[in-house]
Design a protein around this motif. Structure first.
Motif, mmCIF file in Angstrom:
data_model
loop_
_atom_site.group_PDB
_atom_site.id
_atom_site.type_symbol
_atom_site.label_atom_id
_atom_site.label_comp_id
_atom_site.label_asym_id
_atom_site.label_seq_id
_atom_site.Cartn_x
_atom_site.Cartn_y
_atom_site.Cartn_z
ATOM 1 N N GLY A 11 -6.660 -18.078 31.272
ATOM 2 C CA GLY A 11 -8.107 -17.973 31.391
ATOM 3 C C GLY A 11 -8.803 -17.734 30.083
ATOM 4 O O GLY A 11 -9.989 -17.418 30.049
ATOM 5 N N VAL A 47 -7.802 -13.553 32.675
ATOM 6 C CA VAL A 47 -9.208 -13.195 32.550
ATOM 7 C C VAL A 47 -9.986 -14.145 33.441
ATOM 8 O O VAL A 47 -9.769 -15.355 33.402
ATOM 9 C CB VAL A 47 -9.692 -13.359 31.090
ATOM 10 C CG1 VAL A 47 -11.153 -12.962 30.974
ATOM 11 C CG2 VAL A 47 -8.837 -12.521 30.151
ATOM 12 N N VAL A 48 -10.861 -13.595 34.268
ATOM 13 C CA VAL A 48 -11.679 -14.446 35.138
ATOM 14 C C VAL A 48 -13.141 -14.174 34.859
ATOM 15 O O VAL A 48 -13.514 -13.054 34.493
ATOM 16 C CB VAL A 48 -11.357 -14.234 36.625
ATOM 17 C CG1 VAL A 48 -9.947 -14.676 36.941
ATOM 18 C CG2 VAL A 48 -11.575 -12.795 37.033
ATOM 19 N N THR A 49 -13.964 -15.186 35.006
ATOM 20 C CA THR A 49 -15.405 -15.003 34.776
ATOM 21 C C THR A 49 -16.207 -15.685 35.875
ATOM 22 O O THR A 49 -15.771 -16.678 36.462
ATOM 23 C CB THR A 49 -15.844 -15.609 33.425
ATOM 24 O OG1 THR A 49 -15.696 -17.033 33.498
ATOM 25 C CG2 THR A 49 -15.041 -15.073 32.270
ATOM 26 N N GLY A 52 -16.923 -19.852 38.161
ATOM 27 C CA GLY A 52 -15.878 -19.133 37.452
ATOM 28 C C GLY A 52 -15.061 -20.016 36.537
ATOM 29 O O GLY A 52 -15.036 -21.238 36.660
ATOM 30 N N ASN A 53 -14.340 -19.348 35.661
ATOM 31 C CA ASN A 53 -13.648 -20.066 34.595
ATOM 32 C C ASN A 53 -12.346 -20.701 35.061
ATOM 33 O O ASN A 53 -11.852 -21.625 34.436
ATOM 34 C CB ASN A 53 -13.358 -19.113 33.429
ATOM 35 C CG ASN A 53 -12.448 -17.967 33.870
ATOM 36 O OD1 ASN A 53 -12.470 -17.553 35.022
ATOM 37 N ND2 ASN A 53 -11.651 -17.460 32.952
ATOM 38 N N VAL A 54 -11.794 -20.221 36.179
ATOM 39 C CA VAL A 54 -10.462 -20.687 36.575
ATOM 40 C C VAL A 54 -10.475 -22.186 36.834
ATOM 41 O O VAL A 54 -9.625 -22.932 36.374
ATOM 42 C CB VAL A 54 -9.967 -19.920 37.818
ATOM 43 C CG1 VAL A 54 -8.669 -20.514 38.320
ATOM 44 C CG2 VAL A 54 -9.779 -18.457 37.472
ATOM 45 N N ARG A 90 -11.615 -24.501 33.729
ATOM 46 C CA ARG A 90 -10.546 -24.775 32.764
ATOM 47 C C ARG A 90 -10.116 -26.246 32.848
ATOM 48 O O ARG A 90 -9.791 -26.881 31.858
ATOM 49 C CB ARG A 90 -9.371 -23.868 33.111
ATOM 50 C CG ARG A 90 -8.295 -23.821 32.088
ATOM 51 C CD ARG A 90 -7.439 -22.554 32.207
ATOM 52 N NE ARG A 90 -7.122 -22.099 33.525
ATOM 53 C CZ ARG A 90 -5.908 -22.085 34.049
ATOM 54 N NH1 ARG A 90 -4.884 -22.555 33.380
ATOM 55 N NH2 ARG A 90 -5.713 -21.602 35.250
#
Lengths: 758, 161, 82
Positions: free
Chosen positions: A164, A178-180, C8-10, C13
């Motif tokens: 992440g 790490v998540v956002t 969210g970033n997951v 990505r």
């Protein structure tokens, strides 16, 4: 079919639960109550060190002790390759689960299992464990989450690289991921704010503390057929994970669901079953393993300890324009804390234009985190709802009005993406506003706190059967272990559809060989998903009963009505037939086509989210620092209370656990990373004299997805209490307690600091 | 190790058994006599799930040795009901939904019986302090206390049915 | 066309930071296939570790779930419970 506006006869009433007599007479069978012929006892050797390499394990002396029939270590279990999964109720890797059940190479926390023995008595087991000679290379350890994140912290896994982050991590770390989650423009939001508040909050690991320790009985027969009696939240889960961890076919395992003495998420994964099966295979005899209370604390998974930083910006009129959070959650020895729900739930109650949340999943040398009732949500809400209270004070605004001003409604877009639909948060807040507790002035010397909370609730796979017995009575079978009275509510929904009294339906929990797959009892899913399957199965049975009546009367099936437990001709045109009840139709079952039953298997989607708001009045003894809960009201949107007593029970129980989390419960470690309080004396859960009566207020905003409108109820009630208590303490003594638990020594210290005595 | 021969009375029945020196009364009840109604929650006397009554006194059976039962009158959860007639405490627990998982329930029922034998008219506070030795994690104690107070009233002949 | 939002970033990505885009799929199953094709690895991520909220209702795993042209589809982390 949908019964949401029907005139209900059974659903909504309070019959005695069908398994009740067994439970009040001591007849109900929990896993530790089971026996096998020639049974051996199994016991597990656990690491005394928080972090160590296993140099060697010599089991020869233990194996030679008279009475010892087998010894196993990690070497007796397959080396499972890395495989990400959603294990039980949270993210995990099967390789990690395997190593948590039996260590391989390293022990990663005090209490980590590394060997096990089977012997003819428990006493011989204990002696044998003492004879197992383990050579450890003790390593430096780290437990606190921020210490574990430091660049020079001892690293638990040299193959764990933070995911992440960009650029990709190249150095092994304790930060697993790490998540956002972002919405809008947080910087612009804070620029727009007229008032800004910030806070930093810490919580300690707390255990689900179910009164029944983990236990199981496993028998490996000479033909490779395995039978397990287990107390768990999911016997299908036990079957699947035992098969996976031992590398055997699931088809060879049959798991019988014993009664379960509490789980709260802590029994949605396995610790003992693969070990018991391995010992049974080696000895050719049934093996029973039960954890001691100390083992439960040292060796099974409490929830995360955490640090949470929150910053909120608002206009002077109370409209929140910016909300930011940084959460750091302990995952325990292996990755997989509830960091995602932690990031999603804190602000889910509010309509916010600009949000920025960052979360860290961090490993450290304490037991692997297991799910605990709304995992992640209580921690994040403690922080957010404490800060909201401070914001209300700064704005000189009533804390309820502040919540109402920013409340999420149908159509509110959450910061984690989806739009809220069919929610009842405003109705919950309205119920608080009109409640006598809220309207009664706070007593002199006391303080009052308000806090709110949210949980998604889940659906998932369930199978249910409904059988008409030869005498017309009904059996309903499901695959959902009954933790809190679900046999009653399932039976009631079936009775309602069939039009019979609740007492005519017997509900049983069937084993893995007798019913189709069913997901764990957890995530507040049983009344929703298993209830949905049982309702549909009952409807199919009604269809079948009408067909049978039509055959007997020789009229078209469309001309048959079903109500009050009987088939009626649909009108005078259909014919002047006497109604046929269940008993009459059952009598003719063979002639009209055979046994009358139905099974429904489904994957329920669209579980209705739950919202709660709690009001707490406390008094604080300034001399001792003890906080007394004087009055407590928990308001919650339950959709539809199938059996109101058990819905109230879930709310009261969740609130009590939250109060314990707020005031006393914590894991206390010594300087060697060993747990100092692995027992109920010093791990202080609330007892009867700590609590007042807890009023549960059921708001019913139906969930249109469920035939009766039910929402999950079990998890929401643990989300608001910690902030409700903290806000009440703030109101009583004027001091903000940002760190849990708010135990007497800490309250005393805070009082001393405030008085300038420190 | 040689075992001890113990003669005692359990739930009104004369009972004899053999037990080890260090075996607790709880383990004796469960593993020797097959009376598994009393539960092990902690084995250190902190949770009350193993509660029994010994010569009229409420005791954690995990804190008592099997040999100490010699000559005593023991009541366990299995002896609270009379045949198929539930004791009012048991009945009230059912009516008030004062149990969820049911694991702590035998201990609570035995402890409540001991309370009401000694004090038929407890206040809510007295009931809460008497039962402070019984842990429940599911209910928050609310419905348990209501059941106890209601059972006490019924046993005093005060409840109007 | 249905719009997919990745919170969210997951998930982002796999999309190179792209948080919102349109898809042609009309069922969840086709969505997963389309995502895997456009952003290799994302389809698998969705299958294994994510849930999808369709017009606000959360689906943990439902190939047949229908996506209407005006459906709001949000990919979020999978949710468990306790």
């Amino acid at each position: 079919m949908n019964y949401i506006v029907s005139d209900l006869k059974v659903v909504g009433t309070r019959p005695v639960r069908p398994d009740g007599v067994d439970k009040v007479t001591g007849r109900a069978v929990f896993a530790a109550d089971t026996r096998g012929a020639g049974m051996l006892w199994g016991k597990i050797l656990r690491s005394p060190h928080a972090h160590a390499r296993i140099v060697s394990i010599d089991t020869s002396k233990a194996a030679a002790l008279p009475g010892v029939k087998a010894v196993v270590t990690g070497a007796d279990f397959p080396d499972i390759p890395s495989e990400e999964a959603f294990v039980g109720e949270g993210p995990m890797n099967f390789r990690d689960l395997s190593r948590n059940v039996m260590a391989r190479g390293k022990v990663l926390y005090e209490g980590h299992a590394l060997a096990a023995v089977a012997a003819s008595t428990q006493a011989i087991c204990d002696q044998a464990l003492d004879l197992i000679d383990v050579q450890y290379e003790v390593l430096p350890f780290v437990i606190e989450v921020e210490a574990a994140m430091a660049p020079d912290a001892p690293v638990l896994h040299d193959d764990l690289f933070t995911s992440g982050v960009e650029p990709k991590a190249t150095k092994a770390s304790n930060i697993a991921k790490v998540v956002t989650f972002k919405k809008g423009d947080i910087e612009a939001g804070f620029k727009d704010a007229e008032v800004i508040v910030e806070g930093r909050y810490t919580t300690e690991p707390v255990h689900q503390a179910y009164i029944e320790p983990h236990a199981c009985l496993a028998t490996y027969a000479p033909d490779g057929q395995i039978t397990i009696h287990a107390s768990s939240q999911g016997h299908f889960m036990i079957r699947a994970y035992t098969a996976k961890l031992l590398g055997i076919d699931m088809a060879n395992i049959r798991v019988n669901p014993a009664e379960i003495g509490g789980g709260f998420g802590g029994k949605t994964l396995i610790y003992l079953e693969p070990v018991a099966v391995a010992l049974s295979k080696k000895t050719g005899r049934p093996v029973k393993i039960q954890m001691t209370r100390e083992e439960v604390f040292r060796g099974s998974g409490p929830t995360s300890g955490a640090t949470v930083e929150v910053k909120i910006g608002a206009k002077k009129d109370g409209t929140i324009v910016a909300a930011q959070q940084v959460l750091k959650f302990q995952a325990g020895a292996f990755p997989g804390s509830p960091i995602n729900p932690g990031c999603m739930c804190g602000f889910a109650m509010y309509d916010l234009p600009n949000v920025d949340v960052v979360g860290y999943d961090v490993v450290s040398n304490r037991p692997k985190v297991a799910a605990y009732r709304a995992p992640g949500a209580p921690i994040t809400s403690f922080a957010v709802e404490s800060l909201m209270d401070d914001l209300a004070r700064k704005l000189e605004m009533d804390p309820l009005v502040l919540r109402q001003k920013n409340a999420a409604k149908n159509g509110t877009k959450t910061h984690y993406g989806p739009t809220h639909v069919n929610i009842g948060f405003e109705q919950v807040l309205a119920a608080v506003e009109s409640h006598p507790h809220w309207k009664t002035p706070v007593k002199p010397g006391q303080g009052r706190g308000l806090a709110t909370g949210f949980w998604f609730n889940i659906g998932g796979e369930s199978t249910a059967q409904v059988h008409v017995n030869e005498d017309g009575s009904i059996t309903a079978a499901t695959g959902s272990p009954d933790i809190g009275g679900s046999r009653a509510s399932i039976g009631m929904m079936v009775a309602e559809v069939l039009g019979v009294p609740a007492e005519r339906v017997r509900t049983v929990v069937a084993d893995t060989a007798s019913i189709g797959f069913t997901h764990v009892t957890g995530g507040s899913r049983v009344t929703f998903a298993t209830g949905m399957a049982a309702t549909q199965a009952a409807e199919k049975v009604v269809d079948e009963l009408k067909k049978r009546a039509a055959m007997i009367w020789e009229i078209p099936v469309e001309a048959v009505d079903w109500h009050e437990g009987m088939a009626f001709p649909a009108g005078s045109n259909a014919g002047a037939f006497e109604p046929l009840d269940l008993a009459a139709l059952a009598l003719k079952a063979a002639r009209t086509g055979g046994p009358i039953n139905a099974e429904v298997a489904l994957n329920a989607q669209g579980a209705g989210a739950g919202f709660g708001a709690h009001i707490c009045d406390v008094s604080v003894d300034r001399e001792t620092g003890q906080v007394t809960i004087e009055r407590y009201t928990a308001v919650q949107d339950v959709g539809k209370a199938i059996h109101p007593s058990y819905v109230e029970g879930q709310i009261q129980g969740g609130a009590a656990q939250g109060i314990g989390w707020a005031l006393n419960e914590e894991y206390i470690y010594n300087s060697k990373g060993q747990l100092e309080n692995p027992g109920f004396l010093d791990y202080r859960c609330p007892v009867a004299s700590d609590l007042p009566l807890i009023e549960a207020v059921l708001v019913e905003v139906p969930n249109p997805r469920h035939p009766f409108g039910a929402r999950g109820v079990g998890e929401v009630p643990i989300v608001p209490p910690m902030a409700a208590v903290a806000n009440a303490i703030r109101d009583a003594i004027g001091i903000r307690m940002p760190s849990l638990p708010m135990s007497p020594p800490k309250v005393r210290k805070a009082l001393d600091l405030a008085n300038g005595d420190d | 190790m040689s075992k001890h021969h113990v003669t005692t009375t359990i739930n009104g029945e004369p009972t004899e058994y053999l037990c080890e020196t260090q075996q607790t009364m709880l383990d004796t009840l469960r593993d020797v006599l097959g009376l598994t109604g009393s539960k092990e929650g902690c084995a250190s006397g902190d949770c009350g799930a193993c509660s029994i009554i010994v010569d009229g006194r409420l005791v954690c059976s995990c804190l008592m040795l099997g040999v100490e039962a010699e000559g005593k009158a023991i009541t366990t959860i299995e002896g609270i009901a009379e045949g198929d007639k539930l004791h009012p405490v048991q009945q009230k627990f059912l009516e008030h939904a004062a149990l969820q998982c049911g694991f702590c329930t035998p201990g609570f029922i035995v402890a409540t019986k001991a309370l009401l034998d000694e004090n038929p008219n407890p206040t809510e506070t007295e009931a809460r302090y008497w039962l402070a030795g019984n842990l429940c994690r599911c209910t928050g104690y609310d419905k348990i206390i209501r059941a106890v107070m209601d059972a006490a009233a019924e046993m005093r002949g005060e409840t109007v049915r | 066309m249905p719009k997919v939002v990745i919170s969210g970033n997951v998930g982002q990505r796999f999309t190179g930071g792209l948080a919102e885009f349109e898809v042609a799929a009309t069922t969840f199953r086709r969505l997963v296939l389309e995502l895997e094709q456009r952003f290799p690895g994302l389809g698998q991520q969705v299958e294994e570790g994510m849930a999808v909220a369709i017009d606000g209702e959360i689906y943990q795993d439902a190939y047949a779930a229908v996506l209407r042209p005006d459906s709001e589809i949000v990919l979020i982390p999978k949710i468990g419970g306790g």
